[in-house]
Design a protein around this motif. Structure first.
Motif, mmCIF file in Angstrom:
data_model
loop_
_atom_site.group_PDB
_atom_site.id
_atom_site.type_symbol
_atom_site.label_atom_id
_atom_site.label_comp_id
_atom_site.label_asym_id
_atom_site.label_seq_id
_atom_site.Cartn_x
_atom_site.Cartn_y
_atom_site.Cartn_z
ATOM 1 N N TYR C 22 43.977 34.362 42.990
ATOM 2 C CA TYR C 22 42.828 33.532 42.635
ATOM 3 C C TYR C 22 43.381 32.364 41.843
ATOM 4 N N GLY C 50 43.539 45.468 39.432
ATOM 5 C CA GLY C 50 43.383 44.971 40.802
ATOM 6 C C GLY C 50 42.706 45.929 41.752
ATOM 7 N N LYS C 51 42.102 46.972 41.219
ATOM 8 C CA LYS C 51 41.474 47.983 42.072
ATOM 9 C C LYS C 51 40.325 47.378 42.885
ATOM 10 N N THR C 53 39.758 44.396 43.532
ATOM 11 C CA THR C 53 40.234 43.353 44.443
ATOM 12 C C THR C 53 40.691 43.979 45.759
ATOM 13 N N GLN C 93 31.628 48.004 42.568
ATOM 14 C CA GLN C 93 31.576 48.398 41.155
ATOM 15 C C GLN C 93 30.274 47.955 40.507
ATOM 16 N N HIS C 206 37.612 55.781 36.087
ATOM 17 C CA HIS C 206 38.413 55.843 34.862
ATOM 18 C C HIS C 206 38.331 57.226 34.226
ATOM 19 N N LYS C 390 41.801 40.943 29.557
ATOM 20 C CA LYS C 390 42.745 40.367 30.510
ATOM 21 C C LYS C 390 42.061 39.201 31.211
ATOM 22 N N GLN C 396 37.236 30.226 31.796
ATOM 23 C CA GLN C 396 36.840 30.696 33.117
ATOM 24 C C GLN C 396 35.503 31.433 33.013
ATOM 25 N N GLY C 430 32.945 51.823 32.394
ATOM 26 C CA GLY C 430 33.909 51.103 33.217
ATOM 27 C C GLY C 430 35.165 50.670 32.481
HETATM 28 N N1 LIG Z 1 37.029 35.566 41.606
HETATM 29 C C1 LIG Z 1 38.097 35.690 40.776
HETATM 30 N N2 LIG Z 1 38.719 34.598 40.310
HETATM 31 C C2 LIG Z 1 39.753 34.693 39.484
HETATM 32 N N3 LIG Z 1 40.259 35.855 39.049
HETATM 33 C C3 LIG Z 1 39.674 36.984 39.471
HETATM 34 C C4 LIG Z 1 38.538 36.954 40.336
HETATM 35 N N4 LIG Z 1 38.167 38.217 40.562
HETATM 36 C C5 LIG Z 1 39.017 39.008 39.871
HETATM 37 N N5 LIG Z 1 39.913 38.277 39.216
HETATM 38 C C6 LIG Z 1 41.011 38.771 38.387
HETATM 39 O O1 LIG Z 1 41.731 39.693 39.133
HETATM 40 C C7 LIG Z 1 42.226 40.743 38.306
HETATM 41 C C8 LIG Z 1 41.923 42.064 38.965
HETATM 42 O O2 LIG Z 1 40.543 42.313 38.896
HETATM 43 P P1 LIG Z 1 39.867 43.609 39.507
HETATM 44 O O3 LIG Z 1 38.412 43.395 39.415
HETATM 45 O O4 LIG Z 1 40.451 43.924 40.819
HETATM 46 O O5 LIG Z 1 40.300 44.714 38.447
HETATM 47 P P2 LIG Z 1 39.958 46.257 38.428
HETATM 48 O O6 LIG Z 1 41.213 46.966 38.598
HETATM 49 O O7 LIG Z 1 38.882 46.555 39.363
HETATM 50 O O8 LIG Z 1 39.475 46.406 36.927
HETATM 51 P P3 LIG Z 1 38.257 47.267 36.310
HETATM 52 O O9 LIG Z 1 38.776 48.623 36.066
HETATM 53 O O10 LIG Z 1 37.979 46.589 34.999
HETATM 54 O O11 LIG Z 1 37.152 47.189 37.248
HETATM 55 C C9 LIG Z 1 41.576 40.557 36.963
HETATM 56 O O12 LIG Z 1 42.527 40.055 36.061
HETATM 57 C C10 LIG Z 1 40.489 39.537 37.186
HETATM 58 O O13 LIG Z 1 40.340 38.699 36.064
#
Ligand SMILES: Nc1ncnc2c1ncn2[C@@H]1O[C@H](COP(=O)(O)OP(=O)(O)OP(=O)(O)O)[C@@H](O)[C@H]1O
Ligand SMILES: Nc1ncnc2c1ncn2[C@@H]1O[C@H](COP(=O)(O)OP(=O)(O)OP(=O)(O)O)[C@@H](O)[C@H]1O
Ligand SMILES: [Mg+2]
Ligand SMILES: [Mg+2]
Lengths: 312, 340, 507, 340
Positions: C22, C50-51, C53, C93, C206, C390, C396, C430
């Motif tokens: 991103y 990044g889960k 994602t 989520q 989690h 993070k 942003q 979460g």
């Molecule tokens: N649209 C976006 N633009 C920029 N950065 C993003 C975007 N979406 C997610 N991110 C970044 O990508 C990273 C991974 O995010 P992700 O949502 O996949 O985490 P996660 O593992 O699901 O975390 P959580 O347990 O908090 O849900 C994070 O640092 C987040 O800030």
């Protein structure tokens, strides 16, 4: 009268359908109607279509529902009222056009000043002015049109086109829509003044525009009194109070007046004639009057009437 | 951590470049470019365009819409809308003019502002206390105000006004139109209020998520109410400008102005859904519309074509905006990943 | 009973060298993953690993910047609709329901049965009912507008939506984060059944216990990289946490005994929407827990106390003074409320991190109503560091943070306001195992500073572990009170359930 | 669970009472009551109001706005807006009329519908493919279409039209105006499409939460595009009615109709934020406006007061609506808590 629903059986009900109120001309019409119907003891119902031909058709329909014996229409777009006028006539309602014509065979009569003639009278004054200034008909002329697509604007544009066709010396430096509106005319004229250092005359589609043009000329620092060298001619029509003031201040050159008050009174008088068994002509052309700083005090104008002074 | 924090990048020494970067990264860049492009075309086509007088003319002509649009920006950022602005201008201008004739220019000015404020208050109270939809409330206010204008004026234009009353719209100070100064002051203060005060922060918050803002302790109703009052006051000032420059108050003044105002705000990037937007954007939107109108007149485009050309130009400008915004986003992405 | 690892079977879904950026940030680096039918794969990692994602890439909601996703031997279709039709269904989520539609239309979103375009009402009702039954919502009228349901119910409805789609691959992103204990059990049973039916399931959570209960295989993600992938049997809690956080977890619940003062906050016979009667108090320096089953009315009670909803009766006093009737007034008197639904009630999603952190409280960033230049960013930089959020930049939009990091913003804003009383609904929803204790520390520090803190949680154990005292709620009433030394999990849960039962009888 | 669920109550035997309960529980009840109230007042004040002819007149007079409003309901439920509807009516009506004069009524009708559809398509494509804001796109379309109308007509009204072309707007079948029938058909089919088809489901979903709908596999773009096309087609039908009724096509026809159309839809309870609303509500909104306009003429209210009264009545109607809705909500809440 015919009693369909409202009103007593012998009360004469006159319906009036106007298309706007935000122009003093129509206020004059209403004043004339009201004064004369009071005089004759008739009932008057008025409506305002706010510039929408569809709404005006609705209004005419609703006036029929209310039991109007006569309907006077000052049309926004005469063409579009044919069907409702036909329907009204079929129910025995006598329909007349007021101030502007309607091309319908079902009209009892029309009491109008020809809008084309109004335009022509104004255009002739422009020609006269240029002739006086240069000894021949030439010069830079601005045309401020009315609301694009409205019949009144079309007639005035047509009259203006006639003189420009006839006199190739007339150079139309700008021809813009000023929407019958003072502020729009002001803005448009400001820009035109900007683009054209030399302008001899402004032909405006009505006096609201003429007033806006004057204000623009003023704020551009190019305003002078009528008759001074380099004066920009401004002509319009309707002669509402503001314009009367401009003429008296020797700022506006010409306004072609149609007296709405006397015209409306005349219309009610014709109805009275009909009620009394008389007959009226199919078409009555109301006279128009050119008013200028030099003639507004004249007997001729006094006889015709300065309607602006009546409604003020 | 693999993330570049904005705070790390923004060394205090990099101030000018930071300003540049911010300007280049602004979402307003493309629409500004569109404006510049339109200006360029006009300059090429008409010798009268790029003159001091004409540029002043553009701002002065846009002043009524512009000043009203500053207030409308506040309202639209809350997610609301104000359809009553045109009628409000007409009503407050007319009543002010009538009072000015009888009791002098100052009384007239006060009347205009108070009437405009009351209309804004009516809108705001109906929307926040009575929980009515902004669209309908302001539509009703639009009808009521226009009706009162007609009724009070009896369809007549009020003219011959005291000098004090028309000062704002017609005077010059040191060769500069007061209108020009007022317009600039309104835009600058609107911008500062929205971006630099806690009130402005609350306005964005209320428009972005009213419920979350409320739970965070923001008095959303009062914030929204204030925005409608501001919009009302701006309409009052716009009325003074309009009446001042025409020297008269017409009952049909400013008809349809509401649409131009909203259009300017939306073209300037403020979202009708609320929470996003800026007064600077509105300024560019107002100018874009003003330049197009001015240019078409200078070029003496036939009245039968004017609306088509206007519509097309606005469409092209926002199209350019959207393309550029998307391209920029992509470029930024590419460049940053490489640089990261 | 867990089936043996069916490595021999061809994978249904494969991620091959997938990367995703991103803007400036690459959030996934070279991820390889294969999902086989009849297996539940647990995906774990700290917040922002990044889960979600990965999951959005599998759903076709976003496209990878490198690598490819293979579904049943073919490249993944580019549109979510086509992916769903191909048999891969995702529960995101954050809720993706449509508040103005009915429960039924939400369960069957984009998936209504029709004859020549006309909805087949009977068939749709039946399908919606069967989906709802599977997740334990069979008692709800499918015609109810979904906005009237609680967060937990809406989460379950979301799961039902996937179940009626007849998918072959089911991906669940933190499905249990807002679910109470019993519902989690139901959910785990459903997942177990689906595995038996040969479905490939991805399960993100989690809650380590859930992962160990239901998953055949655990995949660990750290900073966008796969750092562990092995059958569940080869993991234990310690190794898993270590893989996720790259460090050991000291102790999960940082409760410490504290000096507890006199009551600072009292509620007397409070009634309101969803609250039938609550008399309670909070003492200075105390952490107070509210325990109850789903729908017991904890959220509604907190909202009534805070003035978010209008109290219809009773009296509330803070620090000896009557509490204002609006949240604004209560806020002014030193009470903060942290909502459970961060997306709808907690954050202005399109606004920046910095803006969200000072929302409604400008004490530290403004003077005389004027925002101090740079103060917002500075304040945000400090706070995000303190709460280990993070993020890429404090400018942003908060919408671009991962779910757990958004939650930290909501908590941080409340705690940083230094309130006298904090009403905190589900503070660690979460949030990853590592950060949970961080949030607990913050709440504890708040109490140690003399504030009264009320917490609820969908995880009863969390409440019991953190509280000095609890109230048990059932049937929208407070039915019992326990001090920490008398905490008896079974007894408390019995009362929570029994209360509801009693209540049902006297209606 | 402590709540009374409708599923338990809805025994199949209770059908009529279920219908009643649903009608009574409908959010449209208060605005319907407001309409009934206004009608009652009009009946009491004017003998001409409650006559078959007048009631027919009201529907016929409201037909242009009404038919256009059916389409606008679709657009507004998606969270969009269509400002081009008035201009679209004028352009499609005019071009149809011109073709009808040269090539016969049928060719004219086809032309009108195709032109209207093209305008709708332009809006829809710009919004979905080019990702432009509905407000600006349709504002541009409004200008372009009006400009083309002026330019094509050269400002002249087109009249003397073939009977086939004006049939829809002027004919009667078995003593009933075709307009009346058409209006009813449009509202009924609009209602059925929105409430009973999967397309309608997608429209509500797209308007309620576009992102969630996309994730659920709904082709949001295609759905939204279809809505603008429907709105375009409805404008075309409205044009046929208008031209038919007036027997002529004027270049200024339907100026400002867009605002009336949107007002009718919003008064009928459809949210400008999308996701909520109904064609039935729009019907009531259209009628409310129609009855007020008609009634004020029948009562011979001074034209100087008409707009004020209109605005006030609309305001009062939605106020009643909001009060009633809130009271009802409270009652419902109370009942639930007690009845559990
Ligand atoms: N649209 C976006 N633009 C920029 N950065 C993003 C975007 N979406 C997610 N991110 C970044 O990508 C990273 C991974 O995010 P992700 O949502 O996949 O985490 P996660 O593992 O699901 O975390 P959580 O347990 O908090 O849900 C994070 O640092 C987040 O800030
Ligand atoms: N305004 C309201 N009026 C009546 N009932 C409501 C209202 N708001 C929510 N409810 C219902 O009240 C019930 C209690 O919800 P609440 O969120 O308070 O429970 P809870 O104890 O917090 O449980 P959880 O949040 O774990 O689901 C829910 O079933 C919800 O549908
Ligand atoms: Mg996540
Ligand atoms: Mg809860």
């Amino acid at each position: 009268g015919i009693d369909r629903s409202g009103g007593t059986a012998d009360e004469v009900v006159i319906g009036y359908s106007g298309y706007t109120l935000s122009n003093p001309f129509f206020v004059g019409l209403e004043k004339g109607l009201k004064d004369q119907t009071d005089e004759e003891g008739y009932k008057l119902i008025t409506t305002n279509a706010n510039g929408d031909p569809g709404q005006q058709a609705n209004d005419v329909q609703n006036l029929v529902t209310q039991g109007a014996d006569y309907i006077l229409i000052c049309p926004q777009d005469g063409q579009s009222l044919e069907p409702v006028i036909k329907a009204a006539a079929e129910k025995g309602v006598k329909v007349m056009s007021l101030a502007d014509s309607i091309p319908s065979p079902d009209l009892t009569t029309s009491i109008t000043a020809s809008q084309l003639e109004v335009g022509r009278a104004g255009a002739a004054e422009v020609v006269k002015f240029l002739q006086d200034r240069y000894g021949e008909v030439k010069g830079n002329v601005v045309e401020l049109q009315g609301i694009a697509g409205s019949p009144a604007a079309n007639y005035r544009h047509q009259a203006f086109s006639e003189i420009t066709d006839k006199h190739p010396g007339i150079k139309v430096v700008a021809s813009q829509d000023a929407g019958f509106d003072t502020d729009k005319a002001y803005s448009v004229m400001t820009d035109i003044l900007q683009a054209n250092p030399k302008i001899d005359a402004v032909f405006a589609a009505n006096d609201a525009e003429a007033h806006g043009a004057l204000k623009a000329i003023e704020s551009a620092g190019r305003l002078t009194e009528v008759g001074e060298p380099g004066h920009i001619y401004v002509g319009g029509n309707d002669t509402p109070p503001v314009t009367m003031a401009d003429i008296r201040a020797n700022l506006q050159d010409v306004s072609v007046s149609q007296n709405p008050v006397t015209m409306a009174k005349g219309a009610v008088e014709y109805i009275a004639d009909l009620e009394n068994g008389g007959d009226v002509k199919k078409e009555i052309v109301w006279p128009i009057q050119v008013i200028t700083p030099s003639n507004y005090d004249s007997a001729e104008v006094k006889k015709y009437g300065i309607w602006a002074d009546e409604i003020d | 951590m693999t993330y570049t924090h904005a705070s790390e990048v923004e060394a205090p020494t990099a101030l000018p470049s930071r300003f540049l970067r911010r300007a280049l990264g602004s979402p307003l860049l493309p629409i500004t470019l569109a404006l510049v492009l339109v200006c360029g075309v006009m300059t090429a086509l008409s010798a009268s365009f790029l003159t001091a007088t004409n540029l002043t003319n553009i701002v002065v002509q846009s002043a009524v819409v512009g000043i009203a649009a500053v207030g409308a920006t506040f309202v639209i950022v809350t997610g609301g809308i104000d359809l009553s602005v045109g009628s409000n201008i007409a009503l407050s201008g007319l009543l002010g003019a009538m009072v000015a004739q009888d009791h002098g220019g100052l009384a007239g000015i006060v009347t205009t502002l108070v009437v405009a404020l009351i209309v804004g208050l009516f809108n705001g109270v109906s929307i926040t206390w009575l929980k009515l939809t902004p669209f309908i409330v302001t539509l009703a206010a639009m009808g009521i105000a226009r009706g009162l204008t007609l009724q009070q004026s009896q369809g007549q234009t009020v003219y011959d006004l005291p000098a004090v009353f028309i000062w704002l719209g017609s005077a010059k100070v040191g060769g500069i139109n007061v209108v020009l100064i007022l317009t600039v002051v309104m835009f600058v203060s609107g911008h500062l209020i929205l971006k630099r005060t806690t009130f402005g922060h609350r306005v964005y918050a209320a428009g972005g998520n009213a419920e979350a803002s409320r739970l965070a302790g923001i008095n959303v109703d009062r914030t929204v109410l204030a925005c409608y009052v501001i919009a009302g006051l701006c309409a009052g000032l716009a009325a003074l400008v309009l009446v001042g420059r025409l020297g008269s108050a017409a009952p049909n003044a400013a008809t349809g102005t509401e649409l131009q105002v909203i259009a300017a705000v939306v073209i300037g990037g403020t979202s009708l859904f609320g929470g996003k937007g800026s007064v600077v954007g509105t300024f560019i939107g107002v100018l874009l519309i003003g330049v197009i109108n001015n240019g078409l007149t200078l070029l003496n485009v036939s009245p039968f074509w004017v609306q088509t050309v206007q519509g097309t130009l606005i469409f092209l400008a926002v199209l350019l905006d959207s393309f550029n915004n998307r391209r920029m986003q992509k470029q930024l992405t590419a460049k940053r990943s490489v640089g990261a | 009973m867990r089936s043996t690892d069916p490595t021999g079977v061809a994978p249904l879904v494969e991620l091959r060298h997938v990367a995703k950026s991103y803007g400036p940030v690459e959030v996934l680096h070279d991820v390889n993953l294969a999902l086989r039918p009849g297996t539940v794969t647990g995906l774990c990692g700290e917040n922002g690993a990044g889960k979600s994602t990965i999951i959005r890439l599998m759903a076709g909601a976003e496209q990878p910047t490198a690598g490819e996703v293979i579904l049943a031997g073919a490249p993944l279709p580019a549109h979510t609709g086509a992916v769903i039709d191909a048999g891969l269904s995702v529960i995101y989520q954050e809720l993706t329901d449509i508040p103005d539609l009915s429960l039924m239309e939400n369960v069957l979103l984009g998936n209504l049965r029709s004859r020549a375009g006309w909805k087949n009402r009977r068939a749709n009702l039946a399908r919606a009912r069967s989906g709802l039954q599977q997740v334990g919502l069979g008692h709800l009228d499918p015609q109810t507008p979904i906005r009237q349901l609680s967060l937990a119910e809406r989460q379950l409805a979301e799961i039902a939506r996937c179940l009626v789609r007849e998918a072959r691959v089911l991906v669940l992103d933190e499905p249990s984060s807002s679910l109470p204990e019993q519902e989690v059990e139901t959910l785990l049973k459903v997942v177990g059944r689906l595995r038996e039916e040969g479905m490939a399931v991805v399960y993100v959570s989690h809650h380590l216990d859930e992962l160990f209960t239901v998953c055949d295989r655990l995949v660990v993600l750290r900073d966008g990289r796969l750092v562990g992938d092995a059958p569940t049997t080869e993991w234990n809690e310690e190794s898993l946490v270590n893989a996720m956080l790259a460090k050991d977890l000291e102790h999960a619940y940082p409760w410490r005994p504290r000096e507890i003062g006199e009551p600072i906050f009292t509620a007397d016979e409070v009634t309101g929407p969803g609250v039938r009667g609550a008399t309670m108090n909070i003492r200075r320096g105390e952490i107070l827990g509210l325990v109850g089953l789903a729908g017991a009315g904890r959220t509604e009670l907190l909202k009534s106390l805070a003035g978010v909803t209008r109290r219809t009766g009773g009296q509330v006093r803070l620090d000896g003074q009557d509490l204002g009737r609006t949240i604004k007034a209560a806020r002014h008197q030193g009470l903060v409320y942290v909502p459970e639904d961060r997306k709808r009630e907690g954050l202005v999603l399109e606004a920046s991190i910095a803006d969200n952190l000072c929302l409604g409280d400008y004490g530290s960033v403004a003077r005389l109503g004027v925002l101090r230049s740079g103060a917002r960013e500075k304040h945000a930089a400090i706070v995000t560091r303190r709460y280990a959020v993070k993020h890429a930049s404090v400018r942003q939009p908060v919408a671009r943070l991962s779910g757990g990091n958004q939650q930290r913003i909501v908590i941080a804003r409340a705690v940083e306001a230094a309130p006298k009383v904090a009403l905190v609904d589900d503070p660690t929803r979460g949030v990853d195992v590592g950060a949970k204790s961080g949030i607990h520390q913050q709440l504890l520090a708040l109490a140690e500073g003399g504030a009264g803190v009320v917490i609820t949680s969908s995880d009863t154990d969390e409440v019991l572990a953190m509280s000095d005292r609890i109230y048990v709620m059932a049937g929208q009433r407070i039915v019992a009170e326990f001090d920490r030394e008398n905490f008896d999990r079974e007894h408390i849960l019995h009362l929570a359930a029994g209360g509801q039962h009693n209540q049902g009888q006297d209606a």
